[in-house]
Write an enzyme that holds these catalytic residues in place. Structure first.
Site, PDB file in Angstrom:
ATOM      1  N   SER A 127       0.824  -1.212   0.000  1.00 15.11           N
ATOM      2  CA  SER A 127       0.000   0.000   0.000  1.00 15.11           C
ATOM      3  C   SER A 127       0.856   1.258   0.000  1.00 15.11           C
ATOM      4  CB  SER A 127      -0.895   0.038   1.237  1.00 15.11           C
ATOM      5  OG  SER A 127      -1.615   1.263   1.257  1.00 15.11           O
ATOM      6  N   LYS A 181      -4.711  -6.603   3.422  1.00 14.59           N
ATOM      7  CA  LYS A 181      -4.694  -5.484   2.468  1.00 14.59           C
ATOM      8  C   LYS A 181      -6.117  -5.135   2.025  1.00 14.59           C
ATOM      9  CE  LYS A 181      -2.979  -2.428  -0.471  1.00 14.59           C
ATOM     10  NZ  LYS A 181      -4.043  -1.959  -1.311  1.00 14.59           N
ATOM     11  N   HIS A 184      -7.640  -3.198   4.734  1.00 11.96           N
ATOM     12  CA  HIS A 184      -7.042  -1.859   4.630  1.00 11.96           C
ATOM     13  C   HIS A 184      -7.814  -1.034   3.601  1.00 11.96           C
ATOM     14  CE1 HIS A 184      -4.517   0.969   2.369  1.00 11.96           C
ATOM     15  NE2 HIS A 184      -3.833   1.190   3.485  1.00 11.96           N
ATOM     16  N   ASN A 185      -8.064  -1.636   2.447  1.00 13.64           N
ATOM     17  CA  ASN A 185      -8.748  -0.881   1.401  1.00 13.64           C
ATOM     18  C   ASN A 185     -10.197  -0.580   1.762  1.00 13.64           C
ATOM     19  OD1 ASN A 185      -6.318  -1.275   0.070  1.00 13.64           O
ATOM     20  ND2 ASN A 185      -7.304  -1.405  -1.917  1.00 13.64           N
ATOM     21  N   GLU A 188      -9.932   2.285   3.864  1.00 12.21           N
ATOM     22  CA  GLU A 188      -9.590   3.398   2.951  1.00 12.21           C
ATOM     23  C   GLU A 188     -10.874   3.964   2.305  1.00 12.21           C
ATOM     24  OE1 GLU A 188      -6.310   2.554   0.061  1.00 12.21           O
ATOM     25  OE2 GLU A 188      -7.739   3.082  -1.494  1.00 12.21           O
TER      26      GLU A 188
HETATM   27  C1  6PG Z   1      -3.127   1.460  -1.685  1.00 15.62           C
HETATM   28  C2  6PG Z   1      -4.412   1.557  -2.462  1.00 15.62           C
HETATM   29  C3  6PG Z   1      -4.295   0.937  -3.820  1.00 15.62           C
HETATM   30  C4  6PG Z   1      -5.608   0.909  -4.593  1.00 15.62           C
HETATM   31  C5  6PG Z   1      -6.006   2.239  -5.105  1.00 15.62           C
HETATM   32  C6  6PG Z   1      -7.222   2.194  -6.007  1.00 15.62           C
HETATM   33  O1  6PG Z   1      -3.204   0.950  -0.580  1.00 15.62           O
HETATM   34  O2  6PG Z   1      -2.100   1.897  -2.178  1.00 15.62           O
HETATM   35  O3  6PG Z   1      -5.419   0.893  -1.753  1.00 15.62           O
HETATM   36  O4  6PG Z   1      -3.847  -0.374  -3.633  1.00 15.62           O
HETATM   37  O5  6PG Z   1      -5.457   0.082  -5.667  1.00 15.62           O
HETATM   38  O6  6PG Z   1      -6.238   3.080  -4.051  1.00 15.62           O
HETATM   39  O7  6PG Z   1      -8.266   1.501  -5.420  1.00 15.62           O
HETATM   40  P1  6PG Z   1      -9.742   1.684  -5.984  1.00 15.62           P
HETATM   41  O8  6PG Z   1      -9.634   1.761  -7.483  1.00 15.62           O
HETATM   42  O9  6PG Z   1     -10.506   0.466  -5.578  1.00 15.62           O
HETATM   43  O10 6PG Z   1     -10.245   2.945  -5.397  1.00 15.62           O
END
Ligand code: 6PG
Length: 465
Positions: A127, A181, A184-185, A188
């Site tokens: 990430s 991960k 995490h997303n 996010e």
């Molecule tokens: C990270 C992000 C990354 C992710 C983008 C786009 O941790 O660096 O999570 O891995 O791919 O942020 O994600 P989306 O296209 O689903 O918004």
């Protein structure tokens, strides 16, 4: 010729940045890309680092340029392409050569690939976007511990560090790293959505200009909300479009993209029966955002939803407090999902270590994560919202969250993630909920039975004849 210490396949944005980071940390790296022109451009742009990079033209050349036992990072798009790449590569490798998938793989795929038994395999969640990959990402490792240990010196060297500790950690077998991960997303998504919602209050409620909103975020970034996402939100809001001279934010179409990791998290949470309503709401909000034509039709039919809000009705302080409460609740949900996965998947996912690996390098890095790591390290730690420091913060901020959600909704401002966070908070502090009605209904129409409050043995209501 010196043999390279590690190989990397896939010189897209993330792969190229990661390869430069590896070279920059003193490791010799061999790279291969399906399109040779991209490899040439990459080496040409590498400057002095090019001396540590071996550009290869074929997979065979890549393999033969590596020191044994080999380790090769895949940085290719998730899905079938990873399987195809492994199928092409594995026959060229020795039995103990290691393949490392550093893409955003679905963790079930990583479990399958690790179980395939055709050779050592690690799945690592990386990430931090392009800048993180180049100068220090957060790395969440999964696979055999012994395989991780083989490459740990490289991964720890290239990772971000917090207080001198590298943000690269082995978290468990097989897909454990990619699972973490994904969570995490999910966090996010929720964090970003909550920021977008308070942006909506400022833009549509208060009528603030983008630059003013940028100042607010910048100011908040000096306090408890200090985080990468608040920081970049300030910068995004402050930016001017060079083509029109207008605020950049006002020129961006309001339809959010997504590659699917947030959706995976929401789907998996349903399988695990772990409640992550703020994260689910954020995924739903992205889906809704893409329905632009329907939203325009709705506005024509019913009138525009957002109405002005005076600055006495909601203060900027209350907005900040609401975001603090929302943020704690969404991280709490994410950590609870990880806790739920431990039992379901038999992983000993170390919650405090996960909070630590997120303290630097990753997209959800935030000042709060150090305190979260400390709270989760307490052996009696339960849900983060009950941990002393966070319970105190919630006591001090939940009224503001309620106020912002209530006043916002009275003025037509949709706040799906913040209101889901609030509903979660209220549900989690209601000892006697309302599911007795659900149980009564289930028994009425399907004789499903229920537990009695008095512990009695009769499991049915009088409606069951
Ligand atoms: C990270 C992000 C990354 C992710 C983008 C786009 O941790 O660096 O999570 O891995 O791919 O942020 O994600 P989306 O296209 O689903 O918004």
């Amino acid at each position: 010729m010196t043999e390279a210490q590690i190989g990397l396949i896939g010189l897209g944005t993330m792969g190229a940045a990661l390869a430069l980071n590896i070279a920059d940390n003193g490791f010799d790296i061999a790279v291969w890309n399906r399109t040779a022109a991209k490899t040439d451009d990459f080496v040409a742009d590498a400057g002095p680092l090019a001396t540590r990079i071996t550009a290869t033209r074929t997979l065979e050349e890549l393999v033969s340029s590596l020191a044994q036992p080999r380790a090769i990072i895949l940085m290719v798009p998730a899905g079938d392409i990873v399987d195809k790449q492994i199928a092409a590569l594995r026959p060229l490798l020795a039995p103990d050569d290691l393949i490392i998938d550093a893409g955003n793989a679905l963790f079930h795929d990583t479990n399958r690939r690790a179980a395939a038994g055709d050779g050592p395999f690690l799945g690592i969640g990386v990430s931090g976007g392009e800048e993180g990959a180049r100068f220090g990402p957060s790395i969440m490792g999964g696979g055999d511990r012994a395989h991780w240990d083989r490459v740990a010196p490289i991964l720890e060297a290239i990772a971000a560090s917090y207080g001198g500790q590298p943000c690269a950690t082995w978290l468990g077998d097989a897909g454990a790293g990619h699972f973490v991960k994904a969570v995490h997303n999910g966090i996010e998504y929720a964090d970003m959505q909550m920021i977008a919602e308070v942006y909506g209050v400022m833009r549509d409620g208060f009528g603030m200009a983008a630059a003013e909103i940028g100042d607010v975020f910048e100011n908040w970034n000096q306090g408890p909300l200090e985080s990468y996402l608040i920081g970049i939100s300030g910068k995004v809001a402050a930016a001017t479009d060079t083509a029109t001279g207008r605020p950049m934010l006002d020129m961006i179409v309001d339809a959010a993209g997504q590659k699917g990791t947030g959706r995976w998290t929401a789907i998996e949470a349903q399988h695990l029966a772990t409640p992550i309503p703020a994260i689910e709401a954020a995924v739903v909000a992205r889906n809704l955002s893409s329905r632009r034509d329907e939203r325009a039709l709705g506005e024509k039919l019913f009138g525009a939803a957002p109405q002005p809000i005076s600055r006495d009705e909601i203060t900027l302080d209350q907005l900040e407090q609401a975001l603090i409460a929302g943020k704690i609740l969404c991280y709490a949900q994410g950590f609870e999902m990880i806790r739920g996965a431990q039992e379901a998947f038999g992983w000993a996912l170390p919650l405090p270590e996960i909070a630590k690996v997120w303290r630097a390098g990753c997209i959800i890095r935030s000042a709060m994560l150090n305190d979260m790591a400390r709270a989760l390290a307490d052996p009696s730690a339960q849900n983060l919202m009950f941990a002393d420091g966070f319970a105190d913060q919630l006591r001090g901020t939940h009224a503001a969250l309620r106020h912002v959600v209530a006043v916002g909704s009275l003025h037509g401002i949709a706040m799906p993630a913040l209101s889901s966070g609030l509903a979660y908070f209220d549900a989690m502090r209601t000892a006697r909920g309302t599911a007795n009605m659900i149980q009564g209904q289930r028994d009425y129409f399907g004789r499903h039975g229920f537990e009695r409050m008095d512990g009695g043995s009769d499991k049915h209501g009088p409606w069951v004849g």
